[in-house]
Design an enzyme around this catalytic site. Structure first.
Site, PDB file in Angstrom:
ATOM      1  N   ILE A  80       0.769  -1.041   0.130  1.00 28.29           N
ATOM      2  CA  ILE A  80       0.004  -0.149   0.056  1.00 28.29           C
ATOM      3  C   ILE A  80       0.849   1.228  -0.002  1.00 28.29           C
ATOM      4  CG2 ILE A  80      -1.881  -0.902   1.199  1.00 28.29           C
ATOM      5  CD1 ILE A  80      -0.986  -0.238   3.566  1.00 28.29           C
ATOM      6  N   GLY A  81       2.029   1.161  -0.026  1.00 24.08           N
ATOM      7  CA  GLY A  81       3.009   2.420   0.051  1.00 24.08           C
ATOM      8  C   GLY A  81       4.505   1.932   0.007  1.00 24.08           C
TER       9      GLY A  81
ATOM     10  N   GLY B   7       8.480   3.770  -0.410  1.00 24.27           N
ATOM     11  CA  GLY B   7       9.468   4.963  -0.463  1.00 24.27           C
ATOM     12  C   GLY B   7      10.868   4.699  -0.460  1.00 24.27           C
ATOM     13  N   GLY B   8      11.628   5.431  -0.413  1.00 23.01           N
ATOM     14  CA  GLY B   8      13.111   5.100  -0.551  1.00 23.01           C
ATOM     15  C   GLY B   8      13.698   4.333   0.576  1.00 23.01           C
TER      16      GLY B   8
ATOM     17  N   ASP C  90      10.432  15.000   7.643  1.00 22.40           N
ATOM     18  CA  ASP C  90       9.970  14.374   6.221  1.00 22.40           C
ATOM     19  C   ASP C  90       8.480  14.850   6.434  1.00 22.40           C
ATOM     20  OD1 ASP C  90      10.187  13.537   3.896  1.00 22.40           O
ATOM     21  OD2 ASP C  90      10.124  11.295   4.512  1.00 22.40           O
TER      22      ASP C  90
ATOM     23  N   ALA D 131      11.660   2.320   2.743  1.00 17.96           N
ATOM     24  CA  ALA D 131      10.533   1.320   3.429  1.00 17.96           C
ATOM     25  C   ALA D 131       9.666   0.859   2.271  1.00 17.96           C
ATOM     26  CB  ALA D 131      10.218   1.866   4.778  1.00 17.96           C
ATOM     27  N   GLU D 132       8.838  -0.280   2.708  1.00 17.84           N
ATOM     28  CA  GLU D 132       7.701  -0.501   1.956  1.00 17.84           C
ATOM     29  C   GLU D 132       6.507  -0.796   3.188  1.00 17.84           C
ATOM     30  OE1 GLU D 132       9.897  -3.086  -1.677  1.00 17.84           O
ATOM     31  OE2 GLU D 132       9.136  -4.142   0.128  1.00 17.84           O
ATOM     32  N   VAL D 133       5.568  -0.441   2.727  1.00 16.04           N
ATOM     33  CA  VAL D 133       4.399  -0.578   3.826  1.00 16.04           C
ATOM     34  C   VAL D 133       3.219  -1.582   3.223  1.00 16.04           C
ATOM     35  CG1 VAL D 133       2.677   0.401   5.171  1.00 16.04           C
ATOM     36  CG2 VAL D 133       4.531   1.537   4.732  1.00 16.04           C
TER      37      VAL D 133
END
Length: 458
Positions: A150-151, A153-154, A268, A156-158
């Site tokens: 569902i998400g 980024g540079g 951030d 992490a992954e969610v």
């Protein structure tokens, strides 16, 4: 006089390109950056056949200049990495002992595993946290299936997951590169900061896992992030919901800056890091870049400079200076997103701040408001929101309001509007070119545009 690039044509003692580092070690005229530049040049020459020496000679000045610049940049980075503006808070005995073992090489384990001696320290931070088994997280996320992603980024992954008891969770799997010590240190730092955060407008951590990787387990937000809702295809947010979200984020930041035992700079703040609960209450998430602000300190200087272009304050991306006003600037960008419906950086690489500045200065509300809102908004609330946004994105950190003032004003305290625009009585001890009298709006926009080009070329 020998030109700089001609110096690199000199053969090292012993001839033929051998030796190199040994001879340079005795030369006091070469710094570490220049030594590395020499190495770059010699490696570059070895790549080319002898028969193309003439071509290499023709292009030599530019190539040597590039090699020198690379060497000097590496040298500068090493110096900045060693420069610690403020000492970190000493770690507990268990953490120091563990990190010491890692540095000495005695911890021959997979980089995703944290030694058992660390768990008692973590449990002291927040006794309510659970330590999840990796198998439990695999079952909850269908082995981290891409369907549950569902998400991303540079760092992490969610993934969306459902525990055995039926509870929905969001599992954040850290993917940041670097060595084992840095990854674990960053993980523990993020946990240590989250442990001090307890507010309705901050994401709630349920627990963690250190098996098969480094994971954080959070409460699931059914509406996802503000970015997905505001810029996705789910339909436009009504103005009342947007205004309440803006107020909730302001209250969360005010808590981080002044309500915690130690002041926290998030670093951030952006739309994708704002999660929305069932009733659309915003929750600030992702404390991976967060920093403590030591007591009685006006700012810190950090390196490397990390964050998201479009939300970064000018004094941060130009000088690495951070304090609470770093988050205030990002909050101002979020307000512009809520009002305009535009992204911080759009598909044509246009910065929202650069686009909005002229419209704000000319009080062109109609040109700023999201067309999907039509006339379905409170003009007074809209004017207040735009006034706050304009102050928050001021190029001078001293002229930005505190989040305490923002909250008071957004809640209806009109008298604080005048106070919000006044500079603080003290300036940071480090000179900031953004605060100089001849640093105009045009200069600021030019610097921002230059930084945008550099950031997007990476």
């Amino acid at each position: 006089m020998t030109k700089l690039w001609e110096f690199f044509l000199l053969e090292p003692a012993g001839g033929g390109g051998g030796g190199g580092a040994a001879e340079r070690a005795e030369d006091p005229l070469l710094g570490s950056g220049e030594e590395e530049a020499v190495d770059d040049y010699r490696a570059l020459c070895k790549e080319r056949p002898r028969k193309r020496a003439g071509e290499a000679q023709a292009n030599l000045p530019m190539r040597i200049a590039a090699a020198v610049v690379r060497g000097l940049i590496r040298s500068r980075k090493k110096l900045m990495a060693r420069a610690v503006t403020f000492p970190q808070r000493s770690k507990s005995t268990g953490l120091k002992r563990y990190l010491g073992r890692m540095r000495s090489g005695k911890n021959q384990m997979d980089c995703s595993v944290i030694a058992p001696e660390i768990f008692p320290e973590i449990e002291k931070w927040r006794p309510s946290w659970r330590s999840f088994d990796y198998d439990e997280l695999c079952a909850a996320t269908d082995r981290f299936s891409s369907d549950n992603l569902i998400g991303k980024g540079g760092h992490a992954e969610v993934y969306k997951g459902q525990l055995a008891d039926g509870q929905f969770v969001a599992v954040k799997r850290l993917t940041k590169g670097g060595n084992k010590e840095d990854r674990i240190s960053d993980f523990l730092s993020e946990l240590g900061i989250i442990a001090h955060v307890n507010h309705p407008n901050a994401a709630q951590l349920l627990g963690f896992s250190v098996e098969g990787g480094l994971h954080l387990v959070l409460q699931f937000s059914p509406h996802g992030s503000l970015a997905s809702l505001l810029h996705g295809a789910k339909g436009a947010l009504k103005w009342k919901a947007r205004f309440n979200i803006a107020l909730g984020i302001a209250e969360g930041l005010f808590y981080l800056h002044e309500g915690c035992h130690r002041h926290i700079i998030h670093r951030d703040i952006k739309a994708s890091n704002i999660l929305l609960t069932e009733d659309y209450q915003p929750q600030i998430s992702d404390f991976g870049l967060a920093k403590w602000l030591p007591d009685k300190c006006t700012h810190q200087v950090v390196f490397p400079i990390e964050g998201t272009f479009g939300y970064m304050a000018p004094e941060y991306f130009m000088h690495g200076i951070i304090n609470e006003k770093t988050d205030v600037f990002a909050y101002g960008v979020l307000l512009l997103e809520l009002v305009t419906g535009r992204k911080a950086v759009d598909s044509s690489r246009q910065s929202l701040v650069i686009w909005a500045k002229p419209l704000l200065e000319s009080n062109n509300m109609k040109g700023l408001v999201d067309p999907s809102l039509d006339v379905g908004y409170d003009p007074e609330e809209m004017a207040l929101t735009l006034a706050v946004a304009s102050m928050c994105i001021h190029h001078s950190a001293n002229l930005r309001p505190s989040m305490k003032s923002v909250v008071r004003f957004m809640k209806g305290d009109r008298e604080s509007l005048e106070l919000m625009g006044k500079p603080r009585p003290t300036k940071p001890p480090m000179f900031d070119s953004c605060d100089s009298e001849d640093y105009t709006r045009t200069s600021y926009l030019n610097d921002l545009d230059k930084h945008k080009q550099l950031a997007l070329e990476q």
